[in-house]
Design a protein around this motif. Structure first.
Motif, short mmCIF file in Angstrom:
data_model
loop_
_atom_site.label_atom_id
_atom_site.label_comp_id
_atom_site.label_asym_id
_atom_site.label_seq_id
_atom_site.Cartn_x
_atom_site.Cartn_y
_atom_site.Cartn_z
N ILE A 109 0.83 -1.21 0.00
CA ILE A 109 0.00 0.00 0.00
C ILE A 109 0.86 1.24 0.00
N LYS A 110 0.51 2.16 -0.89
CA LYS A 110 1.15 3.47 -0.86
C LYS A 110 0.07 4.52 -0.68
N ILE A 111 0.12 5.24 0.44
CA ILE A 111 -0.83 6.32 0.64
C ILE A 111 -0.10 7.60 0.27
N GLY A 112 -0.53 8.25 -0.80
CA GLY A 112 0.17 9.45 -1.24
C GLY A 112 -0.74 10.66 -1.14
N SER A 113 -0.16 11.84 -1.21
CA SER A 113 -0.98 13.04 -1.11
C SER A 113 -1.85 13.21 -2.36
N THR A 114 -1.42 12.66 -3.49
CA THR A 114 -2.25 12.72 -4.70
C THR A 114 -3.05 11.43 -4.88
N ARG A 115 -2.35 10.29 -4.87
CA ARG A 115 -3.04 9.02 -5.11
C ARG A 115 -2.66 7.98 -4.07
N THR A 116 -3.60 7.10 -3.81
CA THR A 116 -3.35 5.95 -2.96
C THR A 116 -3.37 4.73 -3.86
N PRO A 147 10.32 3.12 3.86
CA PRO A 147 10.28 4.39 3.15
C PRO A 147 9.80 4.20 1.71
N GLU A 148 8.97 5.17 1.32
CA GLU A 148 8.39 5.16 -0.02
C GLU A 148 9.45 5.03 -1.12
N SER A 149 10.58 5.74 -0.96
CA SER A 149 11.56 5.71 -2.05
C SER A 149 12.29 4.36 -2.10
N SER A 164 4.46 14.67 -5.10
CA SER A 164 3.57 15.83 -5.27
C SER A 164 4.01 17.00 -4.44
N THR A 165 4.45 16.72 -3.20
CA THR A 165 4.69 17.81 -2.26
C THR A 165 6.17 18.08 -2.01
N ASN A 166 7.02 17.18 -2.45
CA ASN A 166 8.46 17.40 -2.22
C ASN A 166 9.31 16.51 -3.11
N LYS A 209 -0.38 18.31 -17.30
CA LYS A 209 0.98 17.77 -17.08
C LYS A 209 1.00 16.27 -17.31
N GLU A 210 0.02 15.56 -16.69
CA GLU A 210 0.03 14.10 -16.77
C GLU A 210 -0.30 13.59 -18.17
N GLU A 211 -1.18 14.32 -18.88
CA GLU A 211 -1.59 13.83 -20.20
C GLU A 211 -0.66 14.29 -21.31
N THR A 235 12.37 7.69 -8.42
CA THR A 235 11.04 7.15 -8.13
C THR A 235 10.04 8.30 -7.95
N GLY A 236 8.80 7.95 -7.67
CA GLY A 236 7.75 8.96 -7.48
C GLY A 236 7.06 9.28 -8.79
N GLY A 237 5.86 9.82 -8.67
CA GLY A 237 5.01 10.03 -9.84
C GLY A 237 5.58 10.93 -10.91
N ALA A 239 8.46 10.97 -12.04
CA ALA A 239 9.34 10.19 -12.91
C ALA A 239 8.56 9.55 -14.06
N ALA A 240 7.22 9.66 -14.00
CA ALA A 240 6.39 9.07 -15.06
C ALA A 240 6.29 9.95 -16.29
N VAL A 241 6.75 11.18 -16.20
CA VAL A 241 6.72 12.04 -17.40
C VAL A 241 7.67 11.42 -18.43
N1 LIG Z 1 1.80 9.89 -15.68
C1 LIG Z 1 2.20 11.00 -15.06
N2 LIG Z 1 2.73 12.01 -15.77
C2 LIG Z 1 3.13 13.12 -15.17
N3 LIG Z 1 3.07 13.34 -13.84
C3 LIG Z 1 2.57 12.37 -13.10
C4 LIG Z 1 2.10 11.15 -13.66
N4 LIG Z 1 1.64 10.39 -12.66
C5 LIG Z 1 1.80 11.09 -11.53
N5 LIG Z 1 2.35 12.29 -11.79
C6 LIG Z 1 2.65 13.36 -10.84
O1 LIG Z 1 3.45 12.84 -9.80
C7 LIG Z 1 3.07 13.47 -8.57
C8 LIG Z 1 2.62 12.40 -7.61
O2 LIG Z 1 3.71 11.59 -7.33
P1 LIG Z 1 3.63 10.55 -6.13
O3 LIG Z 1 2.46 9.67 -6.33
O4 LIG Z 1 4.97 9.97 -5.98
O5 LIG Z 1 3.35 11.61 -4.98
P2 LIG Z 1 2.83 11.44 -3.51
O6 LIG Z 1 3.49 10.28 -2.89
O7 LIG Z 1 1.36 11.53 -3.50
O8 LIG Z 1 3.42 12.79 -2.96
P3 LIG Z 1 4.30 13.08 -1.69
O9 LIG Z 1 5.32 11.99 -1.57
O10 LIG Z 1 4.86 14.40 -2.00
O11 LIG Z 1 3.32 13.10 -0.58
C9 LIG Z 1 1.94 14.43 -8.87
O12 LIG Z 1 2.46 15.73 -9.06
C10 LIG Z 1 1.39 13.85 -10.16
O13 LIG Z 1 0.72 14.81 -10.95
#
Ligand SMILES: Nc1ncnc2c1ncn2[C@@H]1O[C@H](COP(=O)(O)OP(=O)(O)OP(=O)(O)O)[C@@H](O)[C@H]1O
Ligand SMILES: [Mg+2]
Length: 354
Positions: A20-27, A144-146, A172-174, A226-228, A300-302, A304-306
């Motif tokens: 499980i990853k609970i994130g500020s943007t997505r879980t 740790p998440e990373s 998302s936040t750092n 950004k994501e799309e 790692t982290g979201g 990096a998906a760009v």
């Molecule tokens: N496919 C994608 N393309 C671009 N950006 C993306 C994509 N998927 C996620 N992101 C971005 O990555 C970020 C979220 O990353 P991640 O899920 O690692 O964050 P988090 O764990 O919720 O945040 P934090 O660790 O700061 O609390 C957001 O800014 C999101 O818009």
């Protein structure tokens, strides 16, 4: 289908591994399915509304909340952690709903990817939420998440745990960085000034400029752009349409707003890693520093998906350091931390450490 999927171990009646990853943007939840592992992501948000029939307050979560109530949706883990009692309660309800919807069993070993944030109250609240849920009846562990995100970056097994390497988490936040030595963090560094949410704000400001003040977008729309559309390899200008305040619609094209913001983000990230984190690591652990620069750096982290971001970061960091670096990223960075946590849960079950 992910090539790096680990085989699921353990017998059918034994505990189920859950990541499980609970994130500020997505879980994100990772659990076994017939082919190995299945992931499920939900926006970490809620919206309240009054039911017109009963007059009672209703709460909805995730994509439904963001879609139906964009103007009042609340991301309860805005800073990555539940900071007060209200947010902790909202997080608990959100989480119970996810456990229910996904039918996650109590007979499970649950491993959580924990955000690297120095906030004791927030971490304690998160731990409370986690311990109150029905899952992880056999064992609950947090890493740790990373580190969790780096596990799939290094392959299907748990080789990341046995290595010494640098990990950089772009959330998302750092942005956070540290060296891992056999799973333990050295020289942890985080800064909130370089963040995915900040990129969204830059995009919103850029869009206003690029459209000569005609278009104002909110944070959610900026994040979606950004994501799309964010792509360092093959960005294509795109059009969108807004409703005009006086009626009618306005169509506009975005050429620079998204990539200008992402360019700045990568430059800032390179600067922070090269000029803050690495000097700190070099001072604290000189020998480790020399060694890890020649090892793969796990991104790692979201963010990096760009597409093309890891390669761009690798090139610019190498230029800044005048030292060739090798940056690796997991497939599908958004779910990587949950999948890494799942691999750890699976390992605990295989070793019967529960
Ligand atoms: N496919 C994608 N393309 C671009 N950006 C993306 C994509 N998927 C996620 N992101 C971005 O990555 C970020 C979220 O990353 P991640 O899920 O690692 O964050 P988090 O764990 O919720 O945040 P934090 O660790 O700061 O609390 C957001 O800014 C999101 O818009
Ligand atoms: Mg995170």
């Amino acid at each position: 289908m992910l090539g790096e999927t680990p085989p699921v171990r353990g017998d059918r009646d034994g505990p189920v591994p859950i990541g499980i990853k609970i994130g500020s943007t997505r879980t994100v939840i990772a659990r076994p399915d017939e082919s190995g592992i299945e992931t499920h992501a939900t926006l970490t948000c809620l919206a309240q509304y009054e039911d017109v029939l009963s007059g009672t307050t209703q709460v909805i979560y995730g994509e439904k909340a963001a879609y139906e109530y964009p103007e009042r949706v609340e991301f309860m883990l805005r800073t990555g952690l539940p900071e007060d009692d209200d947010r902790a309660a909202a997080t608990a309800t959100f989480f119970e709903q996810i456990v229910d919807e996904n039918d996650l069993p109590t007979n499970s070993v649950a491993v959580y990817a924990i955000p690297a944030i120095n906030n004791e109250t927030g971490l304690r609240n998160l731990t409370d939420v986690i311990e109150r849920t029905a899952i992880g009846g056999r064992l609950i562990r947090g890493y740790p998440e990373s580190l969790c995100g780096s596990i799939p970056a290094f392959g299907s097994e748990l080789t990341a745990i046995g290595r010494v390497f640098i990990s950089i988490n772009m959330g998302s936040t750092n942005i956070g960085a540290c060296a891992y030595r056999h799973g333990k963090q050295l020289s942890r560094f985080t800064t909130g000034s370089i963040a995915g949410n900040e990129v969204d704000r830059w995009i919103a400001t850029n869009v206003e400029e690029e459209t000569q003040g005609r278009v104002h977008i909110d944070g959610t729309t900026a994040r979606e752009y950004k994501e799309e559309h964010g792509d360092f390899n093959d960005f294509r200008p795109f059009t969108d349409v807004i409703q005009q305040p006086g009626g009618g619609t306005h169509e506009f094209t975005i050429e620079r707003s998204v990539m200008d913001a992402l360019d700045r983000y990568v430059d800032d990230a390179v600067d922070a890693i090269a000029n803050e984190f690495l000097p700190q690591l070099a001072t604290d652990h000189t020998k480790v520093y020399k060694h890890v620069l020649n090892e793969p750096i796990a991104l790692t982290g979201g963010m990096a998906a760009v597409p093309g971001l890891p390669e761009t970061f690798e090139r610019r960091l190498g230029e800044e350091l005048q030292h060739k670096v090798n940056v690796i990223a997991p497939e599908d960075p958004e779910t990587a931390a949950a999948r890494g946590a799942f691999s750890l849960a699976d390992q605990f079950i295989e070793k019967e450490w529960y």
